[in-house]
Design an enzyme around this catalytic site. Sequence first.
Site, mmCIF file in Angstrom:
data_model
loop_
_atom_site.group_PDB
_atom_site.id
_atom_site.type_symbol
_atom_site.label_atom_id
_atom_site.label_comp_id
_atom_site.label_asym_id
_atom_site.label_seq_id
_atom_site.Cartn_x
_atom_site.Cartn_y
_atom_site.Cartn_z
ATOM 1 N N TYR A 67 134.232 22.353 60.750
ATOM 2 C CA TYR A 67 133.704 21.206 59.995
ATOM 3 C C TYR A 67 133.912 21.303 58.685
ATOM 4 O O TYR A 67 133.386 22.293 57.873
ATOM 5 C CB TYR A 67 132.006 20.916 60.160
ATOM 6 C CG TYR A 67 131.517 21.001 61.505
ATOM 7 C CD1 TYR A 67 132.470 20.211 62.569
ATOM 8 C CD2 TYR A 67 130.285 21.104 61.910
ATOM 9 C CE1 TYR A 67 131.843 20.064 64.075
ATOM 10 C CE2 TYR A 67 129.722 20.942 63.384
ATOM 11 C CZ TYR A 67 130.822 20.395 64.354
ATOM 12 O OH TYR A 67 130.554 20.137 65.388
ATOM 13 N N PRO A 69 127.347 -3.662 74.019
ATOM 14 C CA PRO A 69 126.572 -4.813 73.022
ATOM 15 C C PRO A 69 124.949 -5.013 73.858
ATOM 16 O O PRO A 69 124.011 -5.288 73.155
ATOM 17 C CB PRO A 69 127.310 -5.801 72.831
ATOM 18 C CG PRO A 69 128.544 -5.301 72.851
ATOM 19 C CD PRO A 69 128.644 -4.575 73.872
ATOM 20 N N GLY A 103 128.614 5.194 72.883
ATOM 21 C CA GLY A 103 129.047 4.516 74.404
ATOM 22 C C GLY A 103 128.136 3.288 74.677
ATOM 23 O O GLY A 103 128.327 2.851 75.950
#
Length: 291
Positions: free
Chosen positions: A63, A220, A217
């Site tokens: 990171y 809508p 994931g």
Amino acid sequence: MTVAAKAGNFRLGTRIVNRMGYGAMQLAGPGVFGPPRDRQEAVAVVRAAVAAGVNHIDTSDFYGPHITNQILREALHPYGPDLTIVTKVGAVRGDDASWLPAQSPAQLTQAVHDNLRNLGLERLDVVNLRLMGDVHAPSEGSVEQQFSALARLQDQGLIAHLGLSNATPAQVAQAQAIAPVACVQNHYNLVHRGDDAMIDELAAQGIAYVPFFPLGGFSPIQSDALSALAGDLGATPMQVALAWLLARSPNILLIPGTSRTAHLHENLAAAELNLPAPVQAQLDAIGAAPR
């Protein structure tokens, strides 16, 4: 009782950690690459997490790279005896911020030493072998060479506990034949539930499961349904999603990440959110909705 402790605790290797932890990925710059926009705020977020009772921090030396571990060291070193830092190895960053597999024994050994140096430790609490697979989805393949290399470093006293990230059940079983597995870190949330059976099997063995992408994931339709339920509870969708994960199984440890102190406290407040049975049922139904 601290906020993080209100989620309860679970065993991580030989340590007992609060189930509400913190993921340090977002401490780096945009795209998890380069320095943060506000290093002072990044340091403050980490210190605020520990002050709120977080004693399980997830990180990696890729990171930044190196940036996140250096911030953790600046913020918290010398580390308190109650703090468990979990890191992962198995990738490096390209100059273009790409994520490149780094799975050879030599690369894994170098990564362990990089983590030790940047965190300022003589032994790492937990090291996850991050399998690259399809980046965010596991794919089958032997882990014998990689996990054996980490087991040798464990035998040398450089690592206390080993885990896996982005792994299939077969890979977990293969790793367990080489050395004890303290935790598995995979993509799992309210609507991405492919690891349901694995979570239950690990719980029976007393092994921690650490989901990433707690809101990843959603369609809508599902997102709208979650937002409506969250509004009824006077909570945010993220808080409800985290509370659902806490309720899913006692071996689930959460590591929501943020680079902002206000957002940190918002995430941690999910530990205090109780989901009534009817709401729990509606959330389960969201997970079964078409995507």
